[in-house]
Scaffold this active site. Sequence first.
Site, PDB file in Angstrom:
ATOM      1  N   GLY B   9       0.861  -1.175   0.000  1.00 41.54           N
ATOM      2  CA  GLY B   9       0.000   0.000   0.000  1.00 41.54           C
ATOM      3  C   GLY B   9       0.898   1.225   0.000  1.00 41.54           C
ATOM      4  O   GLY B   9       2.078   1.153  -0.376  1.00 41.54           O
ATOM      5  N   LEU B  11       2.262   2.860   2.384  1.00 43.46           N
ATOM      6  CA  LEU B  11       3.416   2.740   3.280  1.00 43.46           C
ATOM      7  C   LEU B  11       4.493   1.841   2.687  1.00 43.46           C
ATOM      8  O   LEU B  11       5.674   2.212   2.633  1.00 43.46           O
ATOM      9  CB  LEU B  11       2.935   2.218   4.631  1.00 43.46           C
ATOM     10  N   GLY B  12       4.117   0.668   2.224  1.00 42.07           N
ATOM     11  CA  GLY B  12       5.091  -0.265   1.667  1.00 42.07           C
ATOM     12  C   GLY B  12       5.771   0.295   0.438  1.00 42.07           C
ATOM     13  O   GLY B  12       6.994   0.183   0.272  1.00 42.07           O
ATOM     14  N   LYS B 184       1.124   6.077  18.851  1.00 43.52           N
ATOM     15  CA  LYS B 184       0.473   6.193  17.544  1.00 43.52           C
ATOM     16  C   LYS B 184      -1.025   5.981  17.681  1.00 43.52           C
ATOM     17  O   LYS B 184      -1.818   6.612  16.975  1.00 43.52           O
ATOM     18  CB  LYS B 184       1.073   5.221  16.526  1.00 43.52           C
ATOM     19  N   SER B 256      -5.764   6.836   6.494  1.00 48.05           N
ATOM     20  CA  SER B 256      -5.845   5.606   5.698  1.00 48.05           C
ATOM     21  C   SER B 256      -7.186   4.897   5.844  1.00 48.05           C
ATOM     22  O   SER B 256      -7.703   4.326   4.886  1.00 48.05           O
ATOM     23  CB  SER B 256      -4.712   4.660   6.110  1.00 48.05           C
ATOM     24  N   GLU B 268      -9.510  -1.381   9.492  1.00 48.81           N
ATOM     25  CA  GLU B 268      -8.595  -2.020  10.459  1.00 48.81           C
ATOM     26  C   GLU B 268      -9.132  -1.883  11.889  1.00 48.81           C
ATOM     27  O   GLU B 268      -8.470  -1.312  12.765  1.00 48.81           O
ATOM     28  CB  GLU B 268      -7.215  -1.380  10.350  1.00 48.81           C
TER      29      GLU B 268
END
Lengths: 304, 304
Positions: B9, B11-12, B184, B256, B268
């Site tokens: 996504g 981030l990756g 976070k 996100s 999530e």
Amino acid sequence: MRIAVVGSGALGLYYGALLQRAGNEVTFLLRRDYEAVSASGLTVRSINGDFKLDKVSAALRPEEIGETELVLVGLKTFANDSYQELIAPLVGDKTYILTLQNGLGNEELLAELFGSYRILGGVAFLCANRGEPGTVHHLGAGRIELGCFADAPESLLTEVAVMFRAAGVDCRQVRDLKSARWQKLVWNIPFNGLCTLLNAPVDRLLTNAATRSLVRDIMLEVIAAANAQGLQEPIPAEFAEKMLVFSDGMGPYRPSMLIDREEQRPLELDAIFARAVAAGAKSGVQLDKTSMLHSLLQFVSAEC
Amino acid sequence: MRIAVVGSGALGLYYGALLQRAGNEVTFLLRRDYEAVSASGLTVRSINGDFKLDKVSAALRPEEIGETELVLVGLKTFANDSYQELIAPLVGDKTYILTLQNGLGNEELLAELFGSYRILGGVAFLCANRGEPGTVHHLGAGRIELGCFADAPESLLTEVAVMFRAAGVDCRQVRDLKSARWQKLVWNIPFNGLCTLLNAPVDRLLTNAATRSLVRDIMLEVIAAANAQGLQEPIPAEFAEKMLVFSDGMGPYRPSMLIDREEQRPLELDAIFARAVAAGAKSGVQLDKTSMLHSLLQFVSAEC
């Protein structure tokens, strides 16, 4: 009885139509529906049978109506700052005022403006929406619980209750108007709140396990606050489950506040949320979920 | 270092691109972006300057990659039940696994499957979204806080941190990974939650007084739960205000989870909400607001 209906949304149109059909002399103070009603009358599509009133007395300004015997207030509470302007021209020495509005604080404000001895309060358990101009849809329920706010004569309350019953309304006189108001909040706070926030009708909230459980938790929170208000009889916790089961029968009903959102009207947040949270806090009961829901709805309202 | 990016996504793709640009041998396990990246490479549009990788090693199945030195996990946590299938083919005796995923419970599950001695955890404070296939937008921040989950060697952590810093990432080694995770969550729970629920970017929540206050209250609730988790140093209450001011700089950022909602992906909720609420409850801190937000998001998720 000569009756002026102030605030002719679904509730005002529905009860006003029933009262006129039963022989009362009703005048509706209208805005959106004025032309349609003046030209073609008022149509009620009801689960109890449709009917139509061909001739309806309609006014755009209260001065056209003048003094009346009973003012039936069905205004949205966000318009309560128009009480003086809309109701004062209708009030004479012998005029009584019945508010069937949602939430808390309506009788108090009316009493301040017009004198507590003429104020009656009622809680309407009604599923109704406006249709096209000149039409109101009665989708379910309709019971009214009537009570004196302060020092209005009990005999007047009886007279008004008899009048509603004669018009076919399941109308009960209650000794504890405050309890009736809070019982309605037990429904209004979770369902008006969550349906509006999530843009979903009653049945979708009830068939989702997470929101069904949240509805129950909010109901229990409101019951706790209600029971700190010095009611004549406490509301039992089982009332929450009873209301859930009752609401299961409503199907895809869209509560009034959701319709207000859809039609980009203001939301009745003060009367239903802010005053309930404040009343709870004053009596030592924190309405945390109600308060969070209120915050979320303030955002929704500002975005409308 | 030879690196496989699992879960490509925003981030990756972003961190993988930086690592490749710095000379590492990176292979991306891709789905949506496979064709675009294979054909034309990977474009990063970044506040730190745009760049393009013309040749990118892409795979559709982990078996095409085989054993690697470091697996960088950027999967959405709702796909964690694919850990075995996606990661096992990449793991040999000397393979380490770094998860930069959101929420709680990821390291634990990876450790269970692949052995705790090879698990590193990182918390990424990154504002990034995917653009058209083959493009990632880096909108702000980007810091990573890296820690060992259990018994991975500290020297490895240092090696990975040095590698990220050589790639231009502000990467800090932290002694207390749990504290970084919870810090976070202090951001993720209110902002991912409320932005997704209200379908609004960060700045709209912050400029509305009701939701700004609610964000702060939720942050304080999460901080209280964090401080019951046996952190090496408690998170001070002022961290909430600091995060609010930091978030003021994000402008109309769409977290996100809001993008997941828009693109009708699962949310999530377990990693960010359910596990935080459970961890709080286990240590005696009721996360009432977080729990209510979770219920509301379960409804939103079911309606997607």
